[in-house]
Structure formats: structure tokens, C-alpha cells
Design a protein around this motif. Structure first.
Motif, PDB file in Angstrom:
ATOM      1  N   ALA A 176       0.827  -1.208   0.000  1.00  0.00           N
ATOM      2  CA  ALA A 176       0.000   0.000   0.000  1.00  0.00           C
ATOM      3  C   ALA A 176       0.860   1.257   0.000  1.00  0.00           C
ATOM      4  O   ALA A 176       0.644   2.165  -0.802  1.00  0.00           O
ATOM      5  CB  ALA A 176      -0.947   0.002   1.193  1.00  0.00           C
ATOM      6  N   TYR A 177       1.841   1.326   0.882  1.00  0.00           N
ATOM      7  CA  TYR A 177       2.643   2.550   0.927  1.00  0.00           C
ATOM      8  C   TYR A 177       3.551   2.653  -0.294  1.00  0.00           C
ATOM      9  O   TYR A 177       3.848   3.757  -0.763  1.00  0.00           O
ATOM     10  CB  TYR A 177       3.406   2.681   2.255  1.00  0.00           C
ATOM     11  N   LEU A 178       3.982   1.524  -0.851  1.00  0.00           N
ATOM     12  CA  LEU A 178       4.802   1.589  -2.066  1.00  0.00           C
ATOM     13  C   LEU A 178       3.985   2.109  -3.243  1.00  0.00           C
ATOM     14  O   LEU A 178       4.512   2.823  -4.098  1.00  0.00           O
ATOM     15  CB  LEU A 178       5.413   0.225  -2.374  1.00  0.00           C
ATOM     16  N   HIS A 179       2.691   1.769  -3.295  1.00  0.00           N
ATOM     17  CA  HIS A 179       1.814   2.349  -4.324  1.00  0.00           C
ATOM     18  C   HIS A 179       1.776   3.869  -4.175  1.00  0.00           C
ATOM     19  O   HIS A 179       1.880   4.598  -5.158  1.00  0.00           O
ATOM     20  CB  HIS A 179       0.391   1.790  -4.222  1.00  0.00           C
ATOM     21  N   GLU A 180       1.625   4.333  -2.955  1.00  0.00           N
ATOM     22  CA  GLU A 180       1.556   5.773  -2.704  1.00  0.00           C
ATOM     23  C   GLU A 180       2.859   6.480  -3.085  1.00  0.00           C
ATOM     24  O   GLU A 180       2.829   7.624  -3.543  1.00  0.00           O
ATOM     25  CB  GLU A 180       1.256   6.036  -1.227  1.00  0.00           C
ATOM     26  N   ASP A 181       3.982   5.824  -2.884  1.00  0.00           N
ATOM     27  CA  ASP A 181       5.296   6.435  -3.121  1.00  0.00           C
ATOM     28  C   ASP A 181       5.952   5.962  -4.417  1.00  0.00           C
ATOM     29  O   ASP A 181       7.139   6.220  -4.648  1.00  0.00           O
ATOM     30  CB  ASP A 181       6.227   6.119  -1.947  1.00  0.00           C
ATOM     31  N   ARG A 182       5.211   5.315  -5.270  1.00  0.00           N
ATOM     32  CA  ARG A 182       5.774   4.718  -6.479  1.00  0.00           C
ATOM     33  C   ARG A 182       6.495   5.734  -7.371  1.00  0.00           C
ATOM     34  O   ARG A 182       7.502   5.416  -7.999  1.00  0.00           O
ATOM     35  CB  ARG A 182       4.670   4.027  -7.262  1.00  0.00           C
ATOM     36  N   GLU A 183       5.994   6.933  -7.425  1.00  0.00           N
ATOM     37  CA  GLU A 183       6.589   7.949  -8.311  1.00  0.00           C
ATOM     38  C   GLU A 183       8.068   8.164  -8.000  1.00  0.00           C
ATOM     39  O   GLU A 183       8.875   8.392  -8.902  1.00  0.00           O
ATOM     40  CB  GLU A 183       5.805   9.262  -8.186  1.00  0.00           C
ATOM     41  N   ALA A 184       8.444   8.085  -6.736  1.00  0.00           N
ATOM     42  CA  ALA A 184       9.852   8.272  -6.355  1.00  0.00           C
ATOM     43  C   ALA A 184      10.735   7.203  -6.985  1.00  0.00           C
ATOM     44  O   ALA A 184      11.876   7.483  -7.383  1.00  0.00           O
ATOM     45  CB  ALA A 184       9.997   8.248  -4.835  1.00  0.00           C
ATOM     46  N   PHE A 185      10.219   5.993  -7.110  1.00  0.00           N
ATOM     47  CA  PHE A 185      10.967   4.909  -7.746  1.00  0.00           C
ATOM     48  C   PHE A 185      10.929   5.045  -9.259  1.00  0.00           C
ATOM     49  O   PHE A 185      11.951   4.888  -9.934  1.00  0.00           O
ATOM     50  CB  PHE A 185      10.385   3.552  -7.319  1.00  0.00           C
ATOM     51  N   ASP A 186       9.732   5.337  -9.806  1.00  0.00           N
ATOM     52  CA  ASP A 186       9.581   5.484 -11.253  1.00  0.00           C
ATOM     53  C   ASP A 186      10.498   6.570 -11.799  1.00  0.00           C
ATOM     54  O   ASP A 186      11.125   6.399 -12.848  1.00  0.00           O
ATOM     55  CB  ASP A 186       8.129   5.806 -11.611  1.00  0.00           C
ATOM     56  N   ARG A 187      10.589   7.673 -11.089  1.00  0.00           N
ATOM     57  CA  ARG A 187      11.436   8.800 -11.511  1.00  0.00           C
ATOM     58  C   ARG A 187      12.906   8.373 -11.638  1.00  0.00           C
ATOM     59  O   ARG A 187      13.652   8.912 -12.451  1.00  0.00           O
ATOM     60  CB  ARG A 187      11.285   9.922 -10.489  1.00  0.00           C
ATOM     61  N   ARG A 188      13.300   7.393 -10.878  1.00  0.00           N
ATOM     62  CA  ARG A 188      14.686   6.921 -10.882  1.00  0.00           C
ATOM     63  C   ARG A 188      14.868   5.662 -11.732  1.00  0.00           C
ATOM     64  O   ARG A 188      15.951   5.099 -11.793  1.00  0.00           O
ATOM     65  CB  ARG A 188      15.125   6.637  -9.448  1.00  0.00           C
TER      66      ARG A 188
END
Length: 135
Positions: free
Chosen positions: A59-71
Motif C-alpha cells: 500500500a505505501y509503495l503504491h503511494e510512493d511509487r513515483e519516487a521509484f519510477d522517476r529513478r
């Protein structure tokens, strides 16, 4: 210091289990951010292209996914089926600890624990597990 004791215990346990992954302290990497941003920054500092997590963090990784996608870091979830093994007392108590497995299984603990691995699942997928090599 408690940190020194914890690191020594983790290194010893890793050795007993045959884990050869290098240990790095997050504090030594000086990564910015909090929560997922911090985690993605740590991955970036280490040159990671993939991040492996447990389904409990989904759940929290879904919320913060953009931080990973950007990298450009892919997120994988590690499904695991705990294998049974002979413990001293019945009934079997799964997920006791890795130390329990070492004490009960000696040098077979790592192999037995690795026997519970299942194919990785990309974050957001509900079926068709993949491996990082086939994604």
C-alpha cells in the motif's frame, strides 16, 4: 552501542544462512527524503535498478511509487510460503525467526528457508508473476 551489537548479530546470522549480500548502513549513504522517497534515494545511491519488498508494504509503495519510477527503479513483491521443519515442540510455529531455523536445522537452515521462495510479483500485478530477468 546497540547498533554495533545488531550489526554483528545480523552478520553472524547471514553467515549461518549462507547469505552473501553485502551489508550497508543506510545512515552511511546520506540519502535525502522520508518514507518512499528516502528508500528510492537509497536504491539510487547503490545503483539499484530493482527493489524487492514484502507484500505488507504494498500500500505505501503504491503511494510512493513515483519516487521509484522517476529513478527507473522497478518494485517487486516477494511472495513467500513458509516451509515446515522439525521444531522441538509441536505444533509447528511458522515465522518464529531465522534464529529458530538455525537452531533447529543447523547448516540446512538457509536452504530450507530459501525453499519457501515464490516468483516475484511486480507492484500492482495480481497475477502472472515474473522475474526481473523476464520483465
Amino acid at each position: 552501542r546497540l547498533l554495533d551489537l545488531n550489526v554483528a548479530l545480523i552478520e553472524r546470522l547471514a553467515g549461518w544462512l549462507g547469505v552473501r549480500t553485502p551489508l550497508r548502513l543506510a545512515s552511511a549513504l546520506a540519502a535525502p527524503g522520508s518514507r518512499g522517497e528516502h528508500l528510492a534515494a537509497l536504491c539510487e545511491r547503490l545503483g539499484a535498478t530493482d527493489y524487492l519488498s514484502t507484500p505488507g508494504a504494498e500500500a505505501y509503495l503504491h503511494e510512493d511509487r513515483e519516487a521509484f519510477d522517476r529513478r527507473g527503479i522497478r518494485i517487486w513483491l516477494h511472495e513467500y510460503t513458509h516451509p515446515d521443519y522439525a521444531q522441538r515442540h509441536a505444533p509447528f510455529a511458522p515465522y518464529a525467526s531465522a534464529i529458530d531455523a538455525v537452531l533447529c536445522l543447523d547448516d540446512q537452515a538457509g536452504a530450507v528457508m530459501r525453499g519457501g521462495r515464490r516468483p516475484l510479483r511486480p507492484l500492482g500485478a495480481t497475477a502472472s508473476p515474473l522475474t526481473p530477468e523476464t520483465a
